[in-house]
Every structure is written in C-alpha cells, then in structure tokens.
Design a protein around this motif. Structure first.
Motif, short mmCIF file in Angstrom:
data_model
loop_
_atom_site.label_atom_id
_atom_site.label_comp_id
_atom_site.label_asym_id
_atom_site.label_seq_id
_atom_site.Cartn_x
_atom_site.Cartn_y
_atom_site.Cartn_z
N UNK A 104 6.74 3.81 9.71
CA UNK A 104 5.35 3.53 10.06
C UNK A 104 4.77 2.47 9.13
N UNK A 105 5.07 2.58 7.84
CA UNK A 105 4.58 1.58 6.89
C UNK A 105 5.19 0.21 7.15
N UNK A 106 6.49 0.18 7.47
CA UNK A 106 7.17 -1.09 7.70
C UNK A 106 6.68 -1.74 8.99
N UNK A 107 6.64 -0.96 10.06
CA UNK A 107 6.24 -1.52 11.36
C UNK A 107 4.78 -1.95 11.33
N UNK A 108 3.90 -1.11 10.74
CA UNK A 108 2.50 -1.47 10.65
C UNK A 108 2.28 -2.73 9.84
N UNK A 125 0.64 -10.89 0.67
CA UNK A 125 1.43 -10.40 -0.46
C UNK A 125 1.43 -8.88 -0.51
N UNK A 126 0.28 -8.26 -0.22
CA UNK A 126 0.18 -6.81 -0.26
C UNK A 126 1.06 -6.17 0.80
N UNK A 127 1.07 -6.75 2.00
CA UNK A 127 1.88 -6.20 3.08
C UNK A 127 3.36 -6.36 2.80
#
Length: 407
Positions: A104-108, A125-127
């Motif tokens: 979920x974190x990666x796809x989002x 950079x944060x993403x």
C-alpha cells in the motif's frame, strides 16, 4: 487357555489374564520397540512391543507384550496435520497483513509520483524515501523467514559484541521511545565472538522491539555482555555443547510470560498477538540465527516479572575485524560498454536495466538462459554477462555463464 492369532505368518499366543506374575519377580531390563505387523485380514497394524527380562521362580525369562497403537498413531498424525495447518494460517494472516501494508505504501507513493509530486521536489524526495523504506521492510521480512528456517546466507566474522551493542544504543533509544530506558552492561576482558554482524544487529533490534511491546507503560531494557565458559552442566546450560561462549543477555521489566507461552515462544508462527498484528517469526528468527551460528538461545520469564533472553555465541579464535573505512568518492560510470542482463522477473529486469543505462552502459536484457544463448548465437557482442543465479527456462545462471564462455 491361550488365544492364538496369526501375525506376519507367525502364530503367537497370549497367556490367559488371570495368571499373575508373583511379587518375587524382578525386572532387570526393559525394551520398547515399534513394530509394523500385518493382520491376518491384510491390514497393516502399528504396534509397540515391550519386552522385559525378569526373574521368575528363580529363572531369567522374557515377559513380552504387544500393544496395538494403530488408532493412536492415526490420531497423532491428524493432530500434527491440524497443527501444521494452524501454523500456515498464522503465517498467511501475519505475512499477508505486513506485505499488504508495504505494498500500500509503495503503490500509493508511486501513484503520487506520477501525479501531484511532479514539480514538487520536497514531496518527490519524501515519496521516494517511503518506497525505499517499505522495500527494506519487505526485505527484512524475507530475511526473517530465511532466518527461522536456518537457510539464510550468513557472513560470519570475528566481532566485539560490546562495541556492537554500544553502537546500537542511539538507534534503540529512538526506536523504543522516551518512556523506555536503554542500559548496557559489559564485563571486563570481553572476548570476541563469531557471528554475522548485520544479522546480529537485527537480532538485538528484534529483541528490543519485543521488549517494547511487553512494556506498554514504559520500563527499562538492559543489554549485557559477558564471557561464559560452559562444561555442559548447570541449570539450562546442559543443552549447550561445552566450550567458550560470549553471552548476550537482554532482560526487560515488562509483563512477562506464563510457562506455557515460554515453552512455545521460539516456535515459528507462534504469537500471542491478534491476527494481522504479528507473524510469530520474531523469536523463531532469533533462534534460527543463533543455532545456525553455532550458539544457543533460552528464555527466562515470569508473569508480571519481565522476560530475559539469553544468547550464547561461540568465542572467536581470531582477533575482531575492524570496519572498512575506505570511501568511494564517485560511482564509476560506463563508456558505452554492452552488458547482457539475464533476469526472469520483469520488474527486477526493468529496474536493473534502467540503473545500468543511467550509469552509461548499453544493455541487452533477456528473460532466461536460452534467450541469452540465442542472442549470442546471432552474433550479439557483449562486454559483460550479468545474470541472476536462479532462472526459469531450464538453465541457471552458472550454466548460462559456462555455455557463454564456450562460445
């Protein structure tokens, strides 16, 4: 007065039950042997044969009995299968929940990179950091699976355990929070031990996180190291091979565990947490790593009195290795050389090819060994063959390399 039965082509007889062995009979030796027999109707019968050498009326005789344990063995098999399925269910629930969160974190984050993050350098950079952190957590989860199965690839070295622990205090304090005090204790003349430094750091961090979960209202975590010379005697230490060890002890002031939980704490997939809140791999990973390193781990816990984990690691015979302080000033870039990349996972193949291209190389990427050899047969010139070791298509990376060298 006897009951005859044909078993395996042999007649055997059982004395009538009312003939009692007199009290003066003395048992001198007992043997209990599992034996598979075939009943006269063709059925397989699992039995346990018990024979005793006794003194009966002044003579040494053998008293034997055969017990049919077929049904008991069947029930034991069913129980083992049920426990196995329960373990698989716990694994599925815990691992699926953890990986869903990571994905979920990666796809989002990837979706945001394709939209709102364009032109916003700080958000970009944060993403990217979020994606990298999620991927690292996924890799850690995989390492845990390999550790408890004792199939991880270790790089043992001679290390100073007290120095390694002291270097982790800052990380542990930040991870555990301000309401948990982290203390260290070391004995004088500390020996070096043999272990994989990075995996040992993961073990200490894992133990600290377990302790944090057991101290929801705060508390104290102590990490101590000392030398231990064991001779195989003593409470709890008789399971460890005699020798010199470096001992790591991690006690906490948490809630502790009841005896039935302590007995199962090192079992893979065992957890007292709710489904989805724990995989049950933490302590089993610790146990697997320690045993694979030639050491031993044990738990001492009492409900309401906290828990102490003790780990024994083999003493090193060589001096501790110092960290390599060599720094690389710049990443060397290519000058148009051709690299043939062999990788059967499409995502890994794409990301690796992109990375190599960004470094100034030309890349010819293929999915398996036959495709690589076919390209070489067509006259494709390459400066470097870069291959995954495990490949689909019937050939592994080593075989592809040998076949390529033959050309």
């Amino acid at each position: 007065a006897t009951v005859g039965s044909r078993v395996g082509g042999v007649y055997w007889a059982q004395e009538e039950r009312d003939k009692k062995i007199p009290k003066r009979a003395t048992v001198q030796q007992v043997a209990n042997v599992p034996l598979a027999m075939r009943h006269v109707d063709g059925r397989r019968v699992d039995t346990e044969v018990t024979s005793r050498i006794i003194t009966y009326n002044g003579e040494r005789v053998i008293l034997g009995s055969i017990v049919d344990v077929t049904q008991r063995r069947a029930l034991e098999t069913e129980l083992q299968q049920a426990q196995k399925m329960q373990a698989v269910g716990q694994l599925t629930g815990g691992i699926a929940h953890d990986f869903n969160n990571l994905l979920a974190a990666i796809i989002g984050s990837a979706d945001m990179l394709q939209g709102p993050a364009k032109g916003n350098e700080a958000m970009y950079d944060q993403l990217v950091d979020t994606i990298a952190l999620a991927a690292e957590r996924g890799a850690d989860l995989t390492r845990q699976l390999l550790a408890f199965s004792r199939k991880q690839s270790l790089k043992p070295a001679s290390i100073e355990l007290d120095t390694l622990v002291d270097g982790m205090v800052g990380l542990l304090s930040r991870t555990l929070g301000a309401d948990i005090a982290v203390e260290t204790e070391h004995s004088a003349g500390q020996w070096s031990c043999v272990a994989d430094p990075s995996q040992l750091q993961n073990v200490i961090l894992n133990l600290a996180i377990n302790a944090r979960d057991a101290m929801p209202g705060g508390g104290r975590l102590t990490i101590s190291t000392d030398n231990a010379r064991l001779d195989g005697r003593g409470s709890g230490e008789n399971k460890i091979a005699p020798g010199d060890y470096v001992r790591l002890t991690v006690p906490d002031t948490g809630t502790g565990m009841p005896p039935d939980v302590v007995e199962r704490a090192f079992e893979p997939f065992f957890t007292t947490k709710d489904v989805g809140k724990g995989t049950g791999l933490g302590l089993s990973m610790v146990y697997g790593f320690v045993k694979q390193s030639g050491g031993h781990a044990m738990i001492d816990s009492e409900l309401g009195q906290g828990t102490s984990i003790t780990i024994y690691l083999p003493r090193a015979t060589a001096p501790a290795e110092t960290a390599d302080t060599t720094t690389v000033e710049a990443v060397p870039e290519g000058g148009g050389e051709m690299i043939m990349l062999i990788e059967d996972d499409a995502n890994v193949r794409t990301s690796t090819a992109t990375m190599l291209s960004s470094l100034g190389y030309r890349v010819h990427a293929v999915a398996d060994g036959p495709a690589a050899l076919a390209a070489l047969a067509r006259g494709q010139r390459v400066d470097l063959l870069l291959s995954n070791l495990v490949l689909s298509g019937g050939m592994n990376g080593a075989e592809v390399g040998r076949r390529a060298q033959e050309r």
